[in-house]
Design a protein around this motif. Structure first.
Motif, mmCIF file in Angstrom:
data_model
loop_
_atom_site.group_PDB
_atom_site.id
_atom_site.type_symbol
_atom_site.label_atom_id
_atom_site.label_comp_id
_atom_site.label_asym_id
_atom_site.label_seq_id
_atom_site.Cartn_x
_atom_site.Cartn_y
_atom_site.Cartn_z
ATOM 1 N N VAL A 5 20.045 14.639 7.600
ATOM 2 C CA VAL A 5 19.001 15.471 8.215
ATOM 3 C C VAL A 5 19.166 16.923 7.782
ATOM 4 N N ILE A 6 20.403 17.396 7.835
ATOM 5 C CA ILE A 6 20.683 18.795 7.446
ATOM 6 C C ILE A 6 20.322 19.034 5.981
ATOM 7 N N LYS A 7 20.748 18.117 5.117
ATOM 8 C CA LYS A 7 20.467 18.265 3.686
ATOM 9 C C LYS A 7 18.962 18.274 3.421
ATOM 10 N N ASN A 8 18.259 17.363 4.066
ATOM 11 C CA ASN A 8 16.818 17.272 3.822
ATOM 12 C C ASN A 8 16.047 18.458 4.390
ATOM 13 N N LEU A 9 16.515 18.999 5.510
ATOM 14 C CA LEU A 9 15.867 20.189 6.065
ATOM 15 C C LEU A 9 16.000 21.361 5.086
ATOM 16 N N LYS A 10 17.162 21.487 4.492
ATOM 17 C CA LYS A 10 17.394 22.566 3.514
ATOM 18 C C LYS A 10 16.494 22.385 2.280
ATOM 19 N N ILE A 11 16.431 21.144 1.774
ATOM 20 C CA ILE A 11 15.604 20.871 0.581
ATOM 21 C C ILE A 11 14.128 21.105 0.879
ATOM 22 N N LEU A 12 13.704 20.661 2.058
ATOM 23 C CA LEU A 12 12.290 20.834 2.417
ATOM 24 C C LEU A 12 11.910 22.316 2.419
ATOM 25 N N ALA A 199 3.157 14.082 10.922
ATOM 26 C CA ALA A 199 3.044 15.109 9.877
ATOM 27 C C ALA A 199 4.422 15.537 9.382
ATOM 28 N N LEU A 200 5.365 15.718 10.296
ATOM 29 C CA LEU A 200 6.712 16.137 9.878
ATOM 30 C C LEU A 200 7.406 15.032 9.080
ATOM 31 N N VAL A 201 7.221 13.802 9.496
ATOM 32 C CA VAL A 201 7.786 12.676 8.743
ATOM 33 C C VAL A 201 7.229 12.683 7.315
ATOM 34 N N ALA A 202 5.938 12.933 7.177
ATOM 35 C CA ALA A 202 5.335 12.989 5.843
ATOM 36 C C ALA A 202 5.928 14.129 5.020
ATOM 37 N N ALA A 203 6.162 15.272 5.654
ATOM 38 C CA ALA A 203 6.743 16.409 4.932
ATOM 39 C C ALA A 203 8.111 16.032 4.357
ATOM 40 N N PHE A 204 8.923 15.368 5.142
ATOM 41 C CA PHE A 204 10.240 14.956 4.635
ATOM 42 C C PHE A 204 10.093 13.866 3.570
ATOM 43 N N ALA A 205 9.108 12.982 3.729
ATOM 44 C CA ALA A 205 8.887 11.949 2.709
ATOM 45 C C ALA A 205 8.458 12.569 1.379
ATOM 46 N N GLY A 206 7.920 13.773 1.435
ATOM 47 C CA GLY A 206 7.516 14.459 0.212
ATOM 48 C C GLY A 206 8.677 14.984 -0.610
ATOM 49 N N ILE A 207 9.870 15.037 -0.004
ATOM 50 C CA ILE A 207 11.040 15.548 -0.762
ATOM 51 C C ILE A 207 12.218 14.564 -0.767
ATOM 52 N N GLU A 208 12.219 13.574 0.122
ATOM 53 C CA GLU A 208 13.316 12.606 0.211
ATOM 54 C C GLU A 208 12.821 11.251 -0.312
ATOM 55 N N ARG A 213 15.363 7.580 5.510
ATOM 56 C CA ARG A 213 16.030 8.846 5.811
ATOM 57 C C ARG A 213 15.003 9.948 6.102
ATOM 58 N N ALA A 214 13.883 9.917 5.397
ATOM 59 C CA ALA A 214 12.838 10.917 5.640
ATOM 60 C C ALA A 214 12.312 10.799 7.074
ATOM 61 N N THR A 215 12.136 9.570 7.536
ATOM 62 C CA THR A 215 11.603 9.367 8.884
ATOM 63 C C THR A 215 12.609 9.817 9.937
ATOM 64 N N VAL A 216 13.871 9.490 9.714
ATOM 65 C CA VAL A 216 14.905 9.946 10.657
ATOM 66 C C VAL A 216 14.940 11.476 10.696
ATOM 67 N N ALA A 217 14.836 12.109 9.546
ATOM 68 C CA ALA A 217 14.864 13.580 9.510
ATOM 69 C C ALA A 217 13.675 14.173 10.267
ATOM 70 N N GLY A 218 12.497 13.613 10.050
ATOM 71 C CA GLY A 218 11.304 14.132 10.718
ATOM 72 C C GLY A 218 11.374 13.991 12.230
ATOM 73 N N THR A 220 14.076 13.537 14.105
ATOM 74 C CA THR A 220 15.196 14.293 14.687
ATOM 75 C C THR A 220 14.853 15.776 14.806
ATOM 76 N N THR A 221 14.256 16.333 13.769
ATOM 77 C CA THR A 221 13.934 17.759 13.825
ATOM 78 C C THR A 221 12.891 18.050 14.907
ATOM 79 N N LEU A 222 11.902 17.170 15.053
ATOM 80 C CA LEU A 222 10.920 17.402 16.113
ATOM 81 C C LEU A 222 11.568 17.276 17.489
ATOM 82 N N GLY A 223 12.410 16.257 17.684
ATOM 83 C CA GLY A 223 13.068 16.089 18.981
ATOM 84 C C GLY A 223 13.933 17.279 19.338
ATOM 85 N N LEU A 224 14.708 17.758 18.357
ATOM 86 C CA LEU A 224 15.563 18.928 18.604
ATOM 87 C C LEU A 224 14.724 20.170 18.912
#
Length: 266
Positions: A5-12, A199-208, A213-218, A220-224
């Motif tokens: 999640v951390i890595k993908n947030l940085k890449i996004l 929408a956030l899941v799609a954003a992560f799917a655009g880079i992961e 993993r993209a769905t988990v990142a999307g 998790t970030t929204l929940g947090l």
């Protein structure tokens, strides 16, 4: 999974993926602002005549059937077809699945273009899996736990990653399963929070490249971000405002400290 999640947030945030959303007009402004806040670039394009050209330039596509009409359905089908042919990740949000025959027929047609990810609430996922469920418009009348078996079935039948959102979020990819326990009950009082998740899941799917993993990142970030916003909010209105700030400022240390992500294999 937290490190992912951390890595993908940085890449996004570095890449700023372009996300096209064919979404309902109730939430267009909400989801565009959420995408901007997390670091993505939104475009809310619906016109049939530009659909094939638009999908060629985006990193991910959202198809959300919240406010259907015959013109938008044509655009959705064209966009999903183009995304499938170009291997562009696309996320299906089956808003109100099971509510009407027209909605169900549209979803059946969209599924032929093999969505990369399907994100919905428990009732929507159960309806899409052909469970005999009662629906309440766009709101879920079931818990995520009740829909888990249907989510697994749907993932295996469609080969898509399936996300069941609710008090607990489940992300399913065949036999892989991740449970996310972040979020706040006040998020359910803001319209379109599920659409924002899509929408956030799609954003992560655009880079992961891995949609799981993209769905988990999307999710998790929204929940947090929802939890952080709820600490300051006085009600649903201020929660929405603080949510954008929380997405914008979300830190690696906050993901490490507060993310409640559990991965398991059946």
């Amino acid at each position: 999974m937290k490190e992912s999640v951390i890595k993908n947030l940085k890449i996004l945030r570095e890449k700023g993926p372009l996300v096209q959303s064919i979404t309902n007009y109730v939430v267009m402004n909400n989801t565009a602002n959420a995408l901007l806040a997390i670091g993505a670039s939104p475009i809310m394009a619906h016109a049939k005549l530009e659909m094939a050209d638009m999908v060629k330039i985006v990193n991910a596509l959202v198809v959300n059937i919240g406010t259907l009409d015959e013109f938008w359905v044509d655009s959705m089908l064209l966009a999903a077809k183009e995304a499938n042919e170009r291997n562009t990740p696309w996320v299906l949000d089956p808003v109100g699945a099971g509510a009407t025959p027209y909605r169900n027929e549209t979803l059946t047609r969209l599924l032929t273009f093999k969505p990369t990810i399907i994100r919905g609430n428990a009732s929507e996922i159960m309806a899409l899996a052909k469970a005999n469920v009662q629906t309440k418009g766009v709101d879920s009348t079931h818990s995520s736990d009740e829909a888990l078996a249907y989510g697994k079935q749907l993932s295996k039948e469609t080969s898509a990653v399936v996300c069941i959102s609710g008090a607990v979020d489940y992300v399913i990819d065949g036999d892989k399963l991740t449970k996310i326990k972040n979020g706040h009950e006040l998020m359910g009082k803001v319209t379109g929070m599920g659409c924002t998740a899509t929408a956030l899941v799609a954003a992560f799917a655009g880079i992961e490249p891995d949609p799981y993993r993209a769905t988990v990142a999307g999710m998790t970030t929204l929940g947090l971000a929802g939890e952080i916003a709820a600490r300051k909010a006085e009600g649903p209105g201020t929660l929405q405002l603080y949510l954008y700030d929380a997405l914008y400022h979300l830190k690696e240390s906050e993901v490490k400290q507060w993310a409640k992500v559990e991965e398991s294999h059946d």
